[in-house]
Design a protein around this motif. Structure first.
Motif, PDB file in Angstrom:
ATOM      1  N   LEU A 185      -9.577 -16.782  12.603  1.00 40.61           N
ATOM      2  CA  LEU A 185      -8.158 -16.899  12.947  1.00 40.61           C
ATOM      3  C   LEU A 185      -7.421 -15.570  12.929  1.00 40.61           C
ATOM      4  O   LEU A 185      -6.322 -15.469  13.481  1.00 40.61           O
ATOM      5  CB  LEU A 185      -7.460 -17.879  11.995  1.00 40.61           C
ATOM      6  N   VAL A 186      -7.973 -14.555  12.291  1.00 38.53           N
ATOM      7  CA  VAL A 186      -7.264 -13.276  12.182  1.00 38.53           C
ATOM      8  C   VAL A 186      -8.038 -12.136  12.845  1.00 38.53           C
ATOM      9  O   VAL A 186      -7.760 -10.964  12.601  1.00 38.53           O
ATOM     10  CB  VAL A 186      -6.971 -12.931  10.705  1.00 38.53           C
ATOM     11  N   LEU A 231     -11.572  -3.781  12.326  1.00 32.58           N
ATOM     12  CA  LEU A 231     -12.338  -3.830  11.092  1.00 32.58           C
ATOM     13  C   LEU A 231     -11.469  -4.504  10.042  1.00 32.58           C
ATOM     14  O   LEU A 231     -10.425  -3.972   9.649  1.00 32.58           O
ATOM     15  CB  LEU A 231     -12.702  -2.407  10.671  1.00 32.58           C
ATOM     16  N   VAL A 232     -11.875  -5.688   9.613  1.00 33.41           N
ATOM     17  CA  VAL A 232     -11.050  -6.527   8.751  1.00 33.41           C
ATOM     18  C   VAL A 232     -11.820  -6.886   7.483  1.00 33.41           C
ATOM     19  O   VAL A 232     -12.964  -7.348   7.554  1.00 33.41           O
ATOM     20  CB  VAL A 232     -10.616  -7.814   9.474  1.00 33.41           C
ATOM     21  N   VAL A 233     -11.198  -6.671   6.352  1.00 36.33           N
ATOM     22  CA  VAL A 233     -11.727  -7.133   5.073  1.00 36.33           C
ATOM     23  C   VAL A 233     -10.943  -8.370   4.669  1.00 36.33           C
ATOM     24  O   VAL A 233      -9.704  -8.338   4.604  1.00 36.33           O
ATOM     25  CB  VAL A 233     -11.607  -6.048   3.983  1.00 36.33           C
ATOM     26  N   ARG A 235      -8.117  -3.163   7.841  1.00 40.26           N
ATOM     27  CA  ARG A 235      -7.014  -4.118   7.692  1.00 40.26           C
ATOM     28  C   ARG A 235      -7.466  -5.159   6.684  1.00 40.26           C
ATOM     29  O   ARG A 235      -8.548  -5.723   6.810  1.00 40.26           O
ATOM     30  CB  ARG A 235      -6.693  -4.774   9.039  1.00 40.26           C
ATOM     31  N   VAL A 236      -6.664  -5.401   5.683  1.00 43.41           N
ATOM     32  CA  VAL A 236      -7.017  -6.325   4.612  1.00 43.41           C
ATOM     33  C   VAL A 236      -6.143  -7.564   4.704  1.00 43.41           C
ATOM     34  O   VAL A 236      -4.917  -7.467   4.794  1.00 43.41           O
ATOM     35  CB  VAL A 236      -6.865  -5.669   3.226  1.00 43.41           C
ATOM     36  N   GLY A 256      -9.754 -13.289  -3.215  1.00 39.10           N
ATOM     37  CA  GLY A 256      -9.180 -13.472  -4.545  1.00 39.10           C
ATOM     38  C   GLY A 256      -9.650 -12.464  -5.562  1.00 39.10           C
ATOM     39  O   GLY A 256      -9.785 -12.778  -6.746  1.00 39.10           O
ATOM     40  N   SER A 257      -9.889 -11.234  -5.144  1.00 38.46           N
ATOM     41  CA  SER A 257     -10.381 -10.207  -6.050  1.00 38.46           C
ATOM     42  C   SER A 257      -9.384  -9.932  -7.173  1.00 38.46           C
ATOM     43  O   SER A 257      -8.169  -9.933  -6.970  1.00 38.46           O
ATOM     44  CB  SER A 257     -10.647  -8.902  -5.291  1.00 38.46           C
ATOM     45  N   THR A 258      -9.919  -9.652  -8.350  1.00 39.68           N
ATOM     46  CA  THR A 258      -9.082  -9.269  -9.484  1.00 39.68           C
ATOM     47  C   THR A 258      -9.195  -7.782  -9.783  1.00 39.68           C
ATOM     48  O   THR A 258      -8.575  -7.290 -10.728  1.00 39.68           O
ATOM     49  CB  THR A 258      -9.490 -10.071 -10.736  1.00 39.68           C
ATOM     50  N   ASP A 259      -9.980  -7.055  -8.997  1.00 40.37           N
ATOM     51  CA  ASP A 259     -10.086  -5.608  -9.145  1.00 40.37           C
ATOM     52  C   ASP A 259      -9.336  -4.927  -8.006  1.00 40.37           C
ATOM     53  O   ASP A 259      -8.441  -5.515  -7.409  1.00 40.37           O
ATOM     54  CB  ASP A 259     -11.556  -5.176  -9.212  1.00 40.37           C
ATOM     55  N   SER A 260      -9.706  -3.708  -7.667  1.00 40.95           N
ATOM     56  CA  SER A 260      -8.981  -2.932  -6.646  1.00 40.95           C
ATOM     57  C   SER A 260      -9.617  -3.021  -5.268  1.00 40.95           C
ATOM     58  O   SER A 260      -9.427  -2.132  -4.440  1.00 40.95           O
ATOM     59  CB  SER A 260      -8.901  -1.466  -7.095  1.00 40.95           C
ATOM     60  N   THR A 261     -10.364  -4.089  -5.007  1.00 43.58           N
ATOM     61  CA  THR A 261     -11.036  -4.225  -3.716  1.00 43.58           C
ATOM     62  C   THR A 261     -10.076  -4.037  -2.547  1.00 43.58           C
ATOM     63  O   THR A 261     -10.347  -3.267  -1.618  1.00 43.58           O
ATOM     64  CB  THR A 261     -11.712  -5.601  -3.614  1.00 43.58           C
ATOM     65  N   ALA A 262      -8.958  -4.737  -2.551  1.00 41.07           N
ATOM     66  CA  ALA A 262      -8.026  -4.682  -1.426  1.00 41.07           C
ATOM     67  C   ALA A 262      -7.482  -3.271  -1.229  1.00 41.07           C
ATOM     68  O   ALA A 262      -7.430  -2.758  -0.101  1.00 41.07           O
ATOM     69  CB  ALA A 262      -6.892  -5.676  -1.636  1.00 41.07           C
TER      70      ALA A 262
END
Length: 316
Positions: free
Chosen positions: A118-119, A71-73, A92-93, A77-83
């Motif tokens: 690729l990932v 499961l990959v996010v 996995r981010v 280029g988020s500027t909030d707390s997404t990651a």
């Protein structure tokens, strides 16, 4: 509607209830190498919803049953707390810019989906938008189900109701005003798809790696049309997963989406170029209407199997 499409609707349209989880896990156990599943969430500033989606997939499809392998996010280029939220929920981010750094990343959803190949390693890749509310694991199990149980099926879209506020069935405005007319007029074999622009679908890697990816909003239309030409209508399917609730875009954002989708269709019709790949919209300012011009996505990424790093990874 073409008779061919009417027959297709009876053979290649299902409900998620048609394939209970035990049937899917049995199919996986019978051939685990060919039925590995990667779930990819492209995400840009989705801290409010991405955590619940990740947690549901982990709990229902990785812990209770073994249906999903990774499961990959992909954070674009988020500027909030997404990651941070996605990581805490168990995904996995990977940041978009960390994938294939020799090719500078372009903005757009399609760019992120293309790089995700690729990932990830699953033989089946399931894409899920990260802005869904009241998320159900059926979006994943429903779309991967036909791929696990029928080797002839290669590409499966989710279909669903899309309420707009309190109005049932009023979502999908770009679909109804742009995509559906284009498909009915130019690719009538695809007229049976209920949600051709939906962001939830599962595809065999062996097909995805052969397709070009529009970098922006046109990616869903482009992949569907190119899949039809590559593997034929009978290899495509759709599954009813209920109701899809998500954040709706404003009218101007929808206009930009529509322009990108039209451009994607135009390119496939003529393999030419728009005379002027730009869209001017208007906003009311203090002194009247102010024109704002936006570039229309004109880039496409080549089939992933043509990328040296991908070829090396899969040859290893």
């Amino acid at each position: 509607m073409l008779e061919e499409v009417e027959r297709w609707l009876t053979r290649r349209s299902w409900s998620c209830d048609d394939r209970p989880l035990n049937r899917l896990t049995d199919a996986r156990a019978a051939d685990p190498r060919r039925t590995s599943v990667s779930v990819v969430l492209p995400a840009l500033n989705e801290e409010a919803t991405v955590g619940a989606i990740v947690a549901t997939i982990r709990r229902e499809l990785m812990e209770k049953v073994r249906l999903v392998d990774e499961l990959v996010v992909i954070d674009s280029g988020s500027t909030d707390s997404t990651a941070a939220v996605a990581r805490a929920a168990g995904a996995r981010v990977v940041h978009r810019d960390a994938i294939l750094p020799r090719i500078p990343a372009l903005p757009g959803k399609g760019e992120v989906l293309w790089r995700s190949l690729l990932v990830t390693s699953g033989e089946i890749v399931c894409f899920v938008d990260a802005d869904l509310k009241d998320f159900s694991a059926d979006f994943v199990s429903g779309t991967v189900g036909p791929l696990l149980t029928d080797p002839a099926v290669q590409f499966v879209k989710a279909m669903y109701d899309r309420p707009l506020g309190d109005s049932a069935g009023q979502g999908g405005r770009v679909t109804e005003l742009v995509a559906r007319p284009l498909l009915n007029l130019h690719w009538p074999q695809l007229a049976g798809f209920v949600q051709p622009l939906g962001g939830e679908y599962a595809v065999r890697r062996s097909l995805l790696e052969r397709l070009p990816f529009p970098v922006g909003y046109g990616v869903e239309l482009g992949l569907l049309v190119d899949a039809l030409h590559t593997v034929g209508l009978d290899a495509l399917g759709q599954v009813d997963v209920g109701v899809r609730r998500h954040r709706h875009q404003d009218g101007q954002a929808l206009g930009r989406m529509a322009a990108a989708i039209y451009r994607t269709a135009q390119l496939r019709l003529s393999r030419g170029h728009l005379v002027r790949p730009a869209l001017t919209q208007f906003e009311r300012g203090e002194d009247g209407f102010v024109p704002r011009t936006h570039a229309v996505d004109t880039e496409e990424r080549p089939p992933m199997r043509e990328i040296a790093e991908y070829a090396e990874r899969h040859a290893a």
